[in-house]
Write an enzyme that holds these catalytic residues in place. Sequence first.
Site, PDB file in Angstrom:
ATOM      1  N   LYS A  10     -11.706 -39.515   2.927  1.00 19.47           N
ATOM      2  CA  LYS A  10     -11.079 -40.798   3.246  1.00 19.47           C
ATOM      3  C   LYS A  10     -11.896 -41.986   2.717  1.00 19.47           C
ATOM      4  CE  LYS A  10     -10.728 -40.834   7.573  1.00 19.47           C
ATOM      5  NZ  LYS A  10     -11.133 -42.021   8.353  1.00 19.47           N
ATOM      6  N   ARG A  35      -8.892 -45.542  15.966  1.00 17.05           N
ATOM      7  CA  ARG A  35      -9.283 -44.158  16.233  1.00 17.05           C
ATOM      8  C   ARG A  35      -8.569 -43.608  17.450  1.00 17.05           C
ATOM      9  NH1 ARG A  35     -13.830 -42.159  13.421  1.00 17.05           N
ATOM     10  NH2 ARG A  35     -15.146 -43.870  12.796  1.00 17.05           N
ATOM     11  N   ARG A  52     -22.552 -29.522   2.495  1.00 18.55           N
ATOM     12  CA  ARG A  52     -23.127 -30.685   1.812  1.00 18.55           C
ATOM     13  C   ARG A  52     -24.644 -30.708   1.926  1.00 18.55           C
ATOM     14  NH1 ARG A  52     -19.921 -36.079   2.788  1.00 18.55           N
ATOM     15  NH2 ARG A  52     -20.915 -36.127   4.827  1.00 18.55           N
ATOM     16  N   ARG A 106     -28.108 -33.098   6.220  1.00 18.76           N
ATOM     17  CA  ARG A 106     -28.173 -34.151   7.232  1.00 18.76           C
ATOM     18  C   ARG A 106     -27.669 -33.600   8.567  1.00 18.76           C
ATOM     19  NH1 ARG A 106     -24.998 -39.196   6.079  1.00 18.76           N
ATOM     20  NH2 ARG A 106     -23.441 -37.596   6.394  1.00 18.76           N
ATOM     21  N   ARG A 144     -17.065 -32.852  15.532  1.00 17.13           N
ATOM     22  CA  ARG A 144     -16.364 -34.022  14.991  1.00 17.13           C
ATOM     23  C   ARG A 144     -14.892 -33.708  14.768  1.00 17.13           C
ATOM     24  NH1 ARG A 144     -19.753 -35.210   9.865  1.00 17.13           N
ATOM     25  NH2 ARG A 144     -18.249 -36.847   9.435  1.00 17.13           N
TER      26      ARG A 144
END
Length: 220
Positions: free
Chosen positions: A13, A88, A127, A160, A171
């Site tokens: 996004k 949200r 990632r 991370r 999440r």
Amino acid sequence: MRLVLLGPPGAGKGTQAHRLEDRFDVVLIGTGDIFRENVTSDTELGREAKSYMENGELVPDDVVVRMVLDRLEQPDAENGFILDGFPRTLPQAQALETELAEHDRPLSAALKFVLTDVLAVKRLAGRRTCGRCGRTYNVEFKPPAREDVCDRCGGGLIQRRDDHEETVRHRLEVYHRDTEPLEFFFWERGLLREVDADAPEDEVTERASDALADLAEERT
Ligand SMILES: [Zn+2]
């Protein structure tokens, strides 16, 4: 054009938001930036938000909403805007709708970038970020030439905390619980368009533009 972007973490996004901002010459408004701006400039809203964050609490909807609405009043948002990371929750969406209606500037569309949870986890938990220059890789889709070493600067790659699989799954859960109900809200209003995000970035941008063009045509 006044646009809201939806989609799970990992759907790209943020990247698409920047691309659409350039293409449509509108201003991109990210909630993270607004937070930082308000806190840095020590505005009343910033101080309020900070008091919650310092206590480890979520900043309440009405504070977030007031920050965003405040930002939408700035002259550079006159030509249109893209909202990333807002709304949200349902109450935020309702507050936004009410406020925009009062100013006679209704939303043009809500674009949802669609991605399965399986792919979202692969993209995010895979990632790796260079600890030195910040370049990002993906163990599956974009691996470095040498494992855990940055191609560009030779720095070590790290995962991370945000990208740990457990965090990613959490999440996604939060997204399904709090943000997915928004899709129905926008669908009911004829504003929701879905874009398949399982493609290279360029392709997804084209799909998004096409979806927006289709919607504009339907309206005329
Ligand atoms: Zn590097």
